[in-house]
Design a protein around this motif. Structure first.
Motif, PDB file in Angstrom:
ATOM      1  N   MET A 166      -0.747  -3.997  -2.764  1.00  0.00           N
ATOM      2  CA  MET A 166      -0.956  -3.155  -1.802  1.00  0.00           C
ATOM      3  C   MET A 166      -2.554  -2.997  -1.657  1.00  0.00           C
ATOM      4  O   MET A 166      -2.658  -3.147  -0.213  1.00  0.00           O
ATOM      5  N   ALA A 167      -3.330  -3.128  -2.591  1.00  0.00           N
ATOM      6  CA  ALA A 167      -4.701  -3.029  -2.115  1.00  0.00           C
ATOM      7  C   ALA A 167      -5.133  -4.497  -1.371  1.00  0.00           C
ATOM      8  O   ALA A 167      -6.177  -4.426  -0.603  1.00  0.00           O
ATOM      9  N   TYR A 168      -4.451  -5.385  -1.736  1.00  0.00           N
ATOM     10  CA  TYR A 168      -4.948  -6.835  -1.499  1.00  0.00           C
ATOM     11  C   TYR A 168      -4.479  -7.024   0.147  1.00  0.00           C
ATOM     12  O   TYR A 168      -5.174  -7.609   0.898  1.00  0.00           O
ATOM     13  N   ASP A 169      -3.203  -6.657   0.460  1.00  0.00           N
ATOM     14  CA  ASP A 169      -2.691  -6.795   1.465  1.00  0.00           C
ATOM     15  C   ASP A 169      -2.148  -5.562   2.200  1.00  0.00           C
ATOM     16  O   ASP A 169      -0.891  -5.141   2.208  1.00  0.00           O
ATOM     17  N   PRO A 170      -3.059  -4.510   2.794  1.00  0.00           N
ATOM     18  CA  PRO A 170      -2.467  -3.317   3.017  1.00  0.00           C
ATOM     19  C   PRO A 170      -1.585  -3.451   4.453  1.00  0.00           C
ATOM     20  O   PRO A 170      -0.851  -2.279   4.793  1.00  0.00           O
ATOM     21  N   LYS A 171      -1.704  -4.335   5.239  1.00  0.00           N
ATOM     22  CA  LYS A 171      -1.087  -4.464   6.471  1.00  0.00           C
ATOM     23  C   LYS A 171       0.462  -4.066   6.047  1.00  0.00           C
ATOM     24  O   LYS A 171       1.327  -3.635   6.858  1.00  0.00           O
ATOM     25  N   SER A 172       1.238  -4.814   4.985  1.00  0.00           N
ATOM     26  CA  SER A 172       2.531  -4.712   4.730  1.00  0.00           C
ATOM     27  C   SER A 172       3.106  -3.371   4.326  1.00  0.00           C
ATOM     28  O   SER A 172       4.054  -2.904   4.778  1.00  0.00           O
ATOM     29  N   LEU A 173       1.859  -2.552   3.735  1.00  0.00           N
ATOM     30  CA  LEU A 173       2.237  -1.045   3.458  1.00  0.00           C
ATOM     31  C   LEU A 173       2.398  -0.393   4.566  1.00  0.00           C
ATOM     32  O   LEU A 173       3.012   0.524   5.004  1.00  0.00           O
ATOM     33  N   VAL A 174       1.207  -0.567   5.694  1.00  0.00           N
ATOM     34  CA  VAL A 174       1.215   0.244   7.042  1.00  0.00           C
ATOM     35  C   VAL A 174       2.518  -0.236   7.647  1.00  0.00           C
ATOM     36  O   VAL A 174       3.002   0.815   8.402  1.00  0.00           O
ATOM     37  N   ASN A 175       2.852  -1.628   7.767  1.00  0.00           N
ATOM     38  CA  ASN A 175       4.081  -1.786   8.353  1.00  0.00           C
ATOM     39  C   ASN A 175       5.105  -1.171   7.938  1.00  0.00           C
ATOM     40  O   ASN A 175       6.128  -0.599   8.816  1.00  0.00           O
ATOM     41  N   GLY A 176       5.425  -1.068   6.692  1.00  0.00           N
ATOM     42  CA  GLY A 176       6.528  -0.279   5.933  1.00  0.00           C
ATOM     43  C   GLY A 176       6.530   1.237   6.715  1.00  0.00           C
ATOM     44  O   GLY A 176       7.334   1.793   6.593  1.00  0.00           O
ATOM     45  N   ILE A 177       5.449   1.815   6.621  1.00  0.00           N
ATOM     46  CA  ILE A 177       5.293   3.123   6.865  1.00  0.00           C
ATOM     47  C   ILE A 177       5.464   3.500   8.286  1.00  0.00           C
ATOM     48  O   ILE A 177       6.120   4.382   8.784  1.00  0.00           O
ATOM     49  N   LEU A 178       4.999   2.507   9.218  1.00  0.00           N
ATOM     50  CA  LEU A 178       5.181   2.593  10.591  1.00  0.00           C
ATOM     51  C   LEU A 178       6.622   2.560  10.875  1.00  0.00           C
ATOM     52  O   LEU A 178       7.061   3.134  12.024  1.00  0.00           O
ATOM     53  N   ARG A 179       7.539   1.888  10.129  1.00  0.00           N
ATOM     54  CA  ARG A 179       9.053   1.716  10.295  1.00  0.00           C
ATOM     55  C   ARG A 179       9.526   3.257  10.245  1.00  0.00           C
ATOM     56  O   ARG A 179      10.725   3.656  10.747  1.00  0.00           O
ATOM     57  N   LEU A 180       9.219   4.077   9.261  1.00  0.00           N
ATOM     58  CA  LEU A 180       9.312   5.492   9.239  1.00  0.00           C
ATOM     59  C   LEU A 180       8.955   6.464  10.414  1.00  0.00           C
ATOM     60  O   LEU A 180       9.458   7.456  10.495  1.00  0.00           O
ATOM     61  N   ILE A 181       8.058   6.120  10.981  1.00  0.00           N
ATOM     62  CA  ILE A 181       7.424   7.133  12.161  1.00  0.00           C
ATOM     63  C   ILE A 181       7.890   6.550  13.529  1.00  0.00           C
ATOM     64  O   ILE A 181       8.098   5.458  13.639  1.00  0.00           O
ATOM     65  N   PRO A 182       8.300   7.700  14.361  1.00  0.00           N
ATOM     66  CA  PRO A 182       8.927   7.289  15.568  1.00  0.00           C
ATOM     67  C   PRO A 182       8.021   6.416  16.409  1.00  0.00           C
ATOM     68  O   PRO A 182       6.765   6.445  16.306  1.00  0.00           O
ATOM     69  N   ARG A 183       8.345   5.529  17.201  1.00  0.00           N
ATOM     70  CA  ARG A 183       7.534   4.632  17.819  1.00  0.00           C
ATOM     71  C   ARG A 183       6.366   5.314  18.908  1.00  0.00           C
ATOM     72  O   ARG A 183       5.655   4.935  19.090  1.00  0.00           O
ATOM     73  N   ARG A 184       6.912   6.539  19.352  1.00  0.00           N
ATOM     74  CA  ARG A 184       5.947   7.064  20.160  1.00  0.00           C
ATOM     75  C   ARG A 184       4.405   7.518  19.672  1.00  0.00           C
ATOM     76  O   ARG A 184       3.663   7.960  20.302  1.00  0.00           O
ATOM     77  N   HIS A 185       4.591   7.551  18.316  1.00  0.00           N
ATOM     78  CA  HIS A 185       3.687   8.291  17.400  1.00  0.00           C
ATOM     79  C   HIS A 185       2.945   6.957  16.720  1.00  0.00           C
ATOM     80  O   HIS A 185       1.974   7.132  15.904  1.00  0.00           O
ATOM     81  N   HIS A 186       3.235   5.699  16.942  1.00  0.00           N
ATOM     82  CA  HIS A 186       2.758   4.762  16.209  1.00  0.00           C
ATOM     83  C   HIS A 186       1.114   4.235  16.401  1.00  0.00           C
ATOM     84  O   HIS A 186       0.478   4.278  15.608  1.00  0.00           O
ATOM     85  N   GLN A 187       0.760   4.641  17.558  1.00  0.00           N
ATOM     86  CA  GLN A 187      -0.644   4.493  18.208  1.00  0.00           C
ATOM     87  C   GLN A 187      -1.451   5.408  17.213  1.00  0.00           C
ATOM     88  O   GLN A 187      -2.747   5.234  16.851  1.00  0.00           O
ATOM     89  N   ARG A 188      -1.107   6.642  17.437  1.00  0.00           N
ATOM     90  CA  ARG A 188      -1.924   7.716  16.895  1.00  0.00           C
ATOM     91  C   ARG A 188      -1.799   7.766  15.396  1.00  0.00           C
ATOM     92  O   ARG A 188      -3.095   7.816  14.682  1.00  0.00           O
ATOM     93  N   PHE A 189      -0.862   7.368  14.718  1.00  0.00           N
ATOM     94  CA  PHE A 189      -0.525   7.281  13.107  1.00  0.00           C
ATOM     95  C   PHE A 189      -1.391   6.031  12.756  1.00  0.00           C
ATOM     96  O   PHE A 189      -2.319   6.005  11.762  1.00  0.00           O
ATOM     97  N   THR A 190      -1.519   4.832  13.718  1.00  0.00           N
ATOM     98  CA  THR A 190      -2.433   3.698  13.300  1.00  0.00           C
ATOM     99  C   THR A 190      -3.814   4.291  13.322  1.00  0.00           C
ATOM    100  O   THR A 190      -4.568   3.859  12.162  1.00  0.00           O
ATOM    101  N   ARG A 191      -4.184   5.190  14.153  1.00  0.00           N
ATOM    102  CA  ARG A 191      -5.919   5.558  14.295  1.00  0.00           C
ATOM    103  C   ARG A 191      -6.234   6.412  13.214  1.00  0.00           C
ATOM    104  O   ARG A 191      -7.038   6.114  12.547  1.00  0.00           O
ATOM    105  N   VAL A 192      -5.104   7.360  12.795  1.00  0.00           N
ATOM    106  CA  VAL A 192      -5.317   8.168  11.523  1.00  0.00           C
ATOM    107  C   VAL A 192      -5.504   7.318  10.104  1.00  0.00           C
ATOM    108  O   VAL A 192      -6.372   7.356   9.374  1.00  0.00           O
ATOM    109  N   LEU A 193      -4.498   6.112  10.210  1.00  0.00           N
ATOM    110  CA  LEU A 193      -4.626   5.328   8.997  1.00  0.00           C
ATOM    111  C   LEU A 193      -5.978   4.383   8.926  1.00  0.00           C
ATOM    112  O   LEU A 193      -6.490   4.295   7.884  1.00  0.00           O
ATOM    113  N   LYS A 194      -6.488   4.063  10.134  1.00  0.00           N
ATOM    114  CA  LYS A 194      -7.858   3.182  10.247  1.00  0.00           C
ATOM    115  C   LYS A 194      -8.859   4.241   9.719  1.00  0.00           C
ATOM    116  O   LYS A 194      -9.749   3.643   9.045  1.00  0.00           O
TER     117      LYS A 194
END
Length: 129
Positions: free
Chosen positions: A1-29
Motif C-alpha cells: 500500500m505504501a509503494y502504490d497508494p493509487k490502488s488503495l485510493v481507487n478502492g476507497i473511491l469505490r465506496l464514495i458516491p461519484r459526486r464527492h470523488h473530486q472533494r475526497f481526492t483533494r482531502v486525500l492529497k
C-alpha cells in the motif's frame, strides 16, 4: 500500500458516491502531503537523537555507545513515549557501568595506602576488569 497508494485510493473511491470523488481526492492529497511531512520530520528527529545520544555516550566512554544511539533513535518513532523509553534503556545500561566505576573510586579513596597500592597493581595486571 505504501509503494502504490493509487490502488488503495481507487478502492476507497469505490465506496464514495461519484459526486464527492473530486472533494475526497483533494482531502486525500492534503493528507498525503501532511503525512509525508510528518515522516520526513520524524526521520530528521530520529537522526539527530541517535547521533546526539551516541556522541554523548561515546564522550562518557559507555561501551556500545553506537548501538545505544541506534536503539534510542528507533524508539523515537513512538510518539511521546519513544524518546523516554530509549533514554530509559540507555540510562539503565550506563548506570550499571558507572556503578562499577563509582565502587572502584570509593574503594580507592577510602582504603589505606597499602590497599591502594595492591589494588592498583591488580588493575594494572588486568585482574580487576
Amino acid at each position: 500500500m505504501a509503494y502504490d497508494p493509487k490502488s488503495l485510493v481507487n478502492g476507497i473511491l469505490r465506496l464514495i458516491p461519484r459526486r464527492h470523488h473530486q472533494r475526497f481526492t483533494r482531502v486525500l492529497k492534503a493528507c498525503q502531503v501532511r503525512l509525508r511531512g510528518w515522516i520526513f520530520g520524524t526521520g530528521i528527529a530520529m537522526i539527530f537523537l541517535g547521533v546526539g545520544a551516541a556522541l554523548g555516550l561515546w564522550i562518557l566512554q559507555i561501551p556500545s555507545a553506537f548501538a545505544f544511539g541506534i536503539i534510542a533513535s528507533l524508539f523515537e518513532i513512538i510518539p511521546y513515549f519513544g524518546s523516554i523509553i530509549g533514554t530509559f534503556f540507555t540510562s539503565l545500561s550506563s548506570t550499571k557501568y558507572f556503578t562499577n566505576k563509582i565502587s572502584i573510586c570509593s574503594h580507592t579513596i577510602f582504603s589505606s595506602e597499602s590497599d591502594r597500592c595492591s589494588y592498583c597493581a591488580t588493575i594494572g595486571n588486568g585482574a580487576a576488569s
